[in-house]
Design an enzyme around this catalytic site. Sequence first.
Site, PDB file in Angstrom:
ATOM      1  N   HIS A  18     -15.181  -0.058   3.780  1.00 55.39           N
ATOM      2  CA  HIS A  18     -15.012   1.284   4.343  1.00 55.39           C
ATOM      3  C   HIS A  18     -16.191   2.200   4.046  1.00 55.39           C
ATOM      4  O   HIS A  18     -16.227   3.343   4.502  1.00 55.39           O
ATOM      5  CB  HIS A  18     -13.738   1.940   3.776  1.00 55.39           C
ATOM      6  N   CYS A  73      -7.806   2.187   2.055  1.00 53.94           N
ATOM      7  CA  CYS A  73      -8.893   1.437   1.418  1.00 53.94           C
ATOM      8  C   CYS A  73      -8.433   0.900   0.059  1.00 53.94           C
ATOM      9  O   CYS A  73      -8.137   1.665  -0.864  1.00 53.94           O
ATOM     10  CB  CYS A  73     -10.108   2.339   1.230  1.00 53.94           C
ATOM     11  N   SER A 124       0.804  -1.232   0.000  1.00 53.53           N
ATOM     12  CA  SER A 124       0.000   0.000   0.000  1.00 53.53           C
ATOM     13  C   SER A 124       0.831   1.274   0.000  1.00 53.53           C
ATOM     14  O   SER A 124       0.277   2.363  -0.191  1.00 53.53           O
ATOM     15  CB  SER A 124      -0.944  -0.005   1.205  1.00 53.53           C
TER      16      SER A 124
END
Length: 646
Positions: free
Chosen positions: A369, A382, A326
Amino acid sequence: MRRSARDTDESAAKVTRRGLFLGGSMAAVVAVLGARMRHMQVDQAEEFRLLAEDNRISIRLIPPARGLIHDRNGKLLAGNEQNYRVVISRDDAGNVEDVLNRLTGILPISEEDFERALKEARKRSPLPIIVSDRISWDDVSKVAINAPALPGVSPEVGLSRIYPRDFDFAHIIGYVGPVSDRDLAKLDEPDPLLQTPKFQIGKIGVETWMEDTLRGKAGNRRVEVNAVGRVMRELGRQEGVAGADIRLTIDADVQNFVQARLGDESAAAVVMDVQNGDILAIASAPSFDPNLFVRGISHADYNALTENDHRPLANKTVAGAYPPGSTFKMVTALAALEAGAITTSTTVYCPGHYEVGGRKFHCWRSSGHGKVSLDRALGESCDVFFYDIAMKVGIDKIAEMGRRLGLGERHDLPMSAITDGLMPNKAWKQERYKKEWVIGDTVNASIGQGYVLSSPLQLAVMTSRIASGRAVSPRLIHSIDGVAQPAPAGPSLGLDANLLNSVRQGMFAVCNSQRGTGYSARIDDKSMRLAGKSGTSQVRNISAAERASGVISNNDLPWIRRDHALFVGFAPFDAPRYAAAVVVEHGGGGSTVAGPIVRDALLRAMSDGLPPLSAYPASQRNRIDTQQRGLILRDAEGNLPESTRA
């Protein structure tokens, strides 16, 4: 009885013949000797004059002092120390094995050194052979006293490389070692200096990449030797030129702190100045003592290093290539923003998964989310938001942005085994695998998985460029012999300031929003606030059963199957100065494992000494204080605590 006249005449004739024969023989011998003497004295006069001169005068190389290496503040990182050694000249010793046997009765020479000296003698090299190195002054005295019985043997004083901060700089500076046949084979033309017994050259790191700068130029001395090769006196000397001294951009104290902070993890960390690219720390753990290689590492020590599953010999900071996870999401966001595929106010609904082509790609939060915007998508990481926008912008523009931010690009530093990483696109897959790029590849790449690979150094560069808005490049060499090396600020990335600010705000939310994934790694001091991004890089596929149970725990898995933990960040947020990237192999969650290391490393770079406890959240200060007390740090002179020394 009286002899007759006839007998007397015959005897006289025999004497005369014998005299003539002997005289003729003697004359012939004298003639031959004369001719031989004339040939030697006239025809071969020059040849014998040179041979006699060689026997009387010997010209020996003087290895130059190797250049020193310092940190940015002048602290010694690689130096030279005097050591005594014993050498033997094959030509002067005669029977080398016999002389070595006598020498073993005086010095404690190992069987390995004995056999090595004999092997070098059989090569018929005219150069002296080092029999024993790093001997004491008492041993030097013993050799001198027994000199008449040891033809061709003499004690010498040499210089040996030493690394006073050993483990802290092993992967940066590297080490030197004896010249090998492979090293000699690389030369365009022979270099007598490299054939000097046990002459050492750089093997890895700065030592090898800056070899020509550090080595210097040899001098020579003319000495008079006696019949057994013993040096009688020095007739002349021409000093060599010492190698150039090098100053690195590294701060030795910050490097020591970061190395200690990584502890026993298999990990890597890079701390970089976002304004000029200076690397303040670049640590790979676990590390090793480079002095072992200089002195001749034992099989036991070497096997301990190569058999360690944490790979202490590997420089993970530049050679390690990991899926960035991420931490890559800023690349996807900037690509989509610049292409106009989204705006700063775009929202995406996250139900916990993203379905494309009949396949579900899951978000790390299985419950989803809900409706998220860019800043919240970055702050809470997310996955679905980035799956969605990646489909809109496409892999080629994502890859283009990744390369603009320094991923998939080799950053040349004087270090060994630097990886290019991998920033894939459609053309790459077609060329590499002869296959078409598919939608699933884009979805995986959008969150730093799939084919995407990057090193900790590349992640630090990416973060520096986001923080500064310029194409800053990493720099490790500060100056050479006092001459500062260029430190260009780098051209502008050409990205709209508002777009960059929106991504930075998302990184700020990671560490400063209570719902941010890196909230536990926040800095409370407003003048040093941290902006960052966590990442978890999967090294295995998560089974359907694990997803169904809702329990996906790294701690229940063998170490080698756990996810990599990553975190990148810069600080202070309001006026970015430093960026850092940390990868902990098989560490688990990036926010809980790598995030605190990034925070501590940046606080150390911004502080004059240990990070102040006041910069940490009040609830963490007691734990941080205990943690700092447990770190094995060097004092102002570079010495480790007495209790840690061997």
